[in-house]
Design a protein around this motif. Structure first.
Motif, short mmCIF file in Angstrom:
data_model
loop_
_atom_site.label_atom_id
_atom_site.label_comp_id
_atom_site.label_asym_id
_atom_site.label_seq_id
_atom_site.Cartn_x
_atom_site.Cartn_y
_atom_site.Cartn_z
N VAL A 221 0.84 -1.20 0.00
CA VAL A 221 0.00 0.00 0.00
C VAL A 221 0.87 1.25 0.00
O VAL A 221 0.61 2.22 -0.73
CB VAL A 221 -0.96 -0.01 1.21
N LEU A 222 1.93 1.24 0.81
CA LEU A 222 2.84 2.39 0.83
C LEU A 222 3.52 2.57 -0.52
O LEU A 222 3.76 3.70 -0.96
CB LEU A 222 3.89 2.21 1.92
N THR A 223 3.80 1.47 -1.19
CA THR A 223 4.40 1.56 -2.53
C THR A 223 3.43 2.24 -3.49
O THR A 223 3.83 3.09 -4.30
CB THR A 223 4.76 0.16 -3.04
N GLU A 224 2.15 1.89 -3.40
CA GLU A 224 1.14 2.53 -4.25
C GLU A 224 0.97 4.01 -3.90
O GLU A 224 0.79 4.85 -4.79
CB GLU A 224 -0.20 1.81 -4.09
N LEU A 225 1.02 4.33 -2.62
CA LEU A 225 0.82 5.70 -2.19
C LEU A 225 1.96 6.62 -2.62
O LEU A 225 1.77 7.81 -2.86
CB LEU A 225 0.69 5.75 -0.66
N GLY A 226 3.16 6.07 -2.70
CA GLY A 226 4.31 6.88 -3.03
C GLY A 226 4.97 7.45 -1.79
O GLY A 226 4.46 7.30 -0.66
N PRO A 227 6.08 8.14 -1.93
CA PRO A 227 6.84 8.63 -0.78
C PRO A 227 6.16 9.80 -0.09
O PRO A 227 5.25 10.43 -0.64
CB PRO A 227 8.17 9.05 -1.40
N PHE A 228 6.62 10.09 1.13
CA PHE A 228 6.18 11.30 1.82
C PHE A 228 6.59 12.51 0.99
O PHE A 228 7.67 12.54 0.40
CB PHE A 228 6.82 11.39 3.21
N ASP A 229 5.73 13.52 0.95
CA ASP A 229 5.98 14.72 0.16
C ASP A 229 6.94 15.63 0.92
O ASP A 229 6.59 16.21 1.95
CB ASP A 229 4.66 15.45 -0.10
N GLN A 230 8.16 15.76 0.42
CA GLN A 230 9.18 16.53 1.11
C GLN A 230 9.01 18.04 0.98
O GLN A 230 9.76 18.81 1.56
CB GLN A 230 10.57 16.11 0.60
N ARG A 231 7.97 18.46 0.26
CA ARG A 231 7.67 19.89 0.20
C ARG A 231 6.96 20.37 1.46
O ARG A 231 6.86 21.57 1.70
CB ARG A 231 6.81 20.19 -1.03
N PHE A 232 6.47 19.42 2.26
CA PHE A 232 5.86 19.77 3.54
C PHE A 232 6.88 19.46 4.64
O PHE A 232 7.30 18.32 4.80
CB PHE A 232 4.57 18.97 3.76
N HIS A 233 7.25 20.48 5.37
CA HIS A 233 8.32 20.33 6.36
C HIS A 233 7.79 20.07 7.77
O HIS A 233 8.53 19.60 8.63
CB HIS A 233 9.20 21.59 6.37
N LEU A 234 6.52 20.39 8.02
CA LEU A 234 5.94 20.20 9.35
C LEU A 234 4.87 19.12 9.36
O LEU A 234 4.75 18.37 10.33
CB LEU A 234 5.34 21.51 9.85
N LEU A 235 4.07 19.05 8.30
CA LEU A 235 2.87 18.22 8.32
C LEU A 235 2.83 17.23 7.16
O LEU A 235 1.78 16.98 6.58
CB LEU A 235 1.63 19.12 8.30
N GLU A 236 3.98 16.65 6.86
CA GLU A 236 4.02 15.65 5.80
C GLU A 236 3.18 14.43 6.14
O GLU A 236 2.62 13.77 5.26
CB GLU A 236 5.47 15.23 5.52
N ASP A 237 3.04 14.13 7.44
CA ASP A 237 2.24 12.98 7.84
C ASP A 237 0.74 13.26 7.67
O ASP A 237 -0.04 12.35 7.35
CB ASP A 237 2.56 12.56 9.27
N VAL A 238 0.33 14.51 7.88
CA VAL A 238 -1.07 14.87 7.64
C VAL A 238 -1.41 14.72 6.16
O VAL A 238 -2.47 14.21 5.79
CB VAL A 238 -1.34 16.32 8.11
N GLU A 239 -0.49 15.16 5.30
CA GLU A 239 -0.71 15.01 3.86
C GLU A 239 -0.83 13.54 3.48
O GLU A 239 -1.70 13.15 2.68
CB GLU A 239 0.43 15.67 3.10
N MET A 240 0.00 12.68 4.07
CA MET A 240 -0.07 11.25 3.76
C MET A 240 -1.38 10.64 4.26
O MET A 240 -1.97 9.80 3.58
CB MET A 240 1.12 10.53 4.39
N TRP A 241 -1.86 11.08 5.42
CA TRP A 241 -3.14 10.57 5.94
C TRP A 241 -4.28 10.96 4.99
O TRP A 241 -5.16 10.14 4.69
CB TRP A 241 -3.39 11.12 7.34
N HIS A 242 -4.28 12.20 4.50
CA HIS A 242 -5.28 12.60 3.51
C HIS A 242 -5.20 11.69 2.29
O HIS A 242 -6.23 11.29 1.73
CB HIS A 242 -5.05 14.06 3.09
N ARG A 243 -4.00 11.39 1.86
CA ARG A 243 -3.81 10.55 0.68
C ARG A 243 -4.43 9.16 0.89
O ARG A 243 -5.06 8.60 0.00
CB ARG A 243 -2.31 10.41 0.40
N ILE A 244 -4.24 8.63 2.09
CA ILE A 244 -4.74 7.29 2.40
C ILE A 244 -6.26 7.24 2.39
O ILE A 244 -6.87 6.39 1.72
CB ILE A 244 -4.19 6.82 3.77
N VAL A 245 -6.90 8.14 3.13
CA VAL A 245 -8.35 8.05 3.26
C VAL A 245 -9.07 8.54 2.00
O VAL A 245 -10.14 8.01 1.65
CB VAL A 245 -8.84 8.81 4.51
#
Length: 320
Positions: A221-245
């Motif tokens: 699933v992580l492979t499908e989602l792609g890497p964490f977006d390094q353009r977000f320096h504080l909330l990259e995990d929030v962006e990934m959670w949005h991507r998942i749901v």
């Protein structure tokens, strides 16, 4: 009892003649076998969460079907990384590997980590931020499920066992989230207390504020989602959670606060409440309000929320 790092320190001499009475002749010290704390109290599960799973290490199984890889990004974590790793080694369901990515720490973080043997793996890189370190760890992982742990947080001993049980009960799940205990000097609160009363605690949606590190995700699933977006320096995990749901992945929930999240007054959690944090939230919500994979019923909520974050960010900038 936790594992003692096996790194050695140079002998400086203990008596008046400069002769050391504790080394073994090769001018290096071998630390005694006792819990290593490196400036902090030894890990104690009951100190942080009263309702967490407390399976003891003696109950562990030597082999397990589901293989876990735990990614630990670390920067200037010399004082906390030992307790973090020890909490993983104390799991009743042992991880396949513990991948610590030292993100260019100027202190002795890497040396402390290197003192542990398997299943701890040390990766060193130049400083690139949390997203970069997590991406590096994911690329090196070989487990079936990827979990995350910050270098100043800990797992309760039964955490991976409860996640494995959730995956076994519902094999179609793409990820499993557990509750988390947020520990501050004066109080402890549960992450689930942030959720709306009507939120479905088995199938979470965009409304739920979560501790991302309390999420364990299947590696494909992580492979499908792609890497964490390094353009977000504080909330990259929030962006990934949005991507998942927003892409409709199936997320299960374990109602146990088995992730212990230490609130750092000068850490990223507090920084996320600043002007830059509000600006990143605006960008994230706007991105997914416009994304075609986002369910139509969520788009108005995301659009409204993005405008609210924009207003907060602009007001804070003007008041500076």
């Amino acid at each position: 009892m936790g594992m003692q790092p096996r790194h050695r320190t140079r002998c400086r001499g203990d008596d008046e003649d400069g002769e050391c009475k504790t080394c073994d002749g090769d001018r290096t010290h071998r630390p005694p076998l006792k819990p290593a704390t490196h400036g902090r109290e030894a890990y104690s599960p009951s100190r942080y969460a009263h309702d967490a799973v407390t399976t003891q290490p003696a109950d562990r199984e030597p082999t397990n079907e589901l293989r876990f890889s735990v990614i630990v990004p670390a920067f200037r974590a010399e004082a906390t990384i030992t307790a973090t790793i020890e909490s993983l080694l104390a799991q009743s369901y042992l991880p396949r590997e513990i991948i610590v990515v030292d993100d260019g720490s100027p202190d002795e973080t890497a040396e402390v980590v290197a003192g542990f043997g398997a299943p701890v793996v040390l990766i060193r890189q130049e400083n690139g931020g949390t997203s970069s370190a997590r991406n590096r760890g994911i690329a090196a992982a070989t487990g079936d499920v990827i979990c995350f742990l910050d270098a100043d947080d800990v797992y309760e001993p039964g955490r991976l066992a409860s996640v494995a049980a959730a995956f076994a009960a519902e094999p179609e799940l793409d990820a499993v989230l557990t509750d988390a205990a947020l520990v501050e000097p004066a109080r402890t609160v549960l992450a689930s207390s942030w959720w709306p009363a009507e939120a479905n605690r088995v199938r979470l949606d965009i409304r739920a504020k979560i501790i991302f590190c309390a999420l364990c995700i299947r590696r494909p699933v992580l492979t499908e989602l792609g890497p964490f977006d390094q353009r977000f320096h504080l909330l990259e995990d929030v962006e990934m959670w949005h991507r998942i749901v927003c892409r409709g992945y199936r997320v299960g929930y374990v109602d146990e606060p088995s992730y212990i999240y230490k609130i750092n007054p000068v850490g990223k959690t507090q920084a996320a409440q600043t002007v830059n944090g509000e600006w990143e939230l605006f960008r994230i919500d706007l991105r997914y309000a416009l994304a075609w994979k986002t369910p139509l019923s969520w788009r108005p909520r995301l659009a409204f929320r993005s405008l609210r974050h924009l207003r907060t960010s602009l007001k804070a900038r003007v008041s500076r």
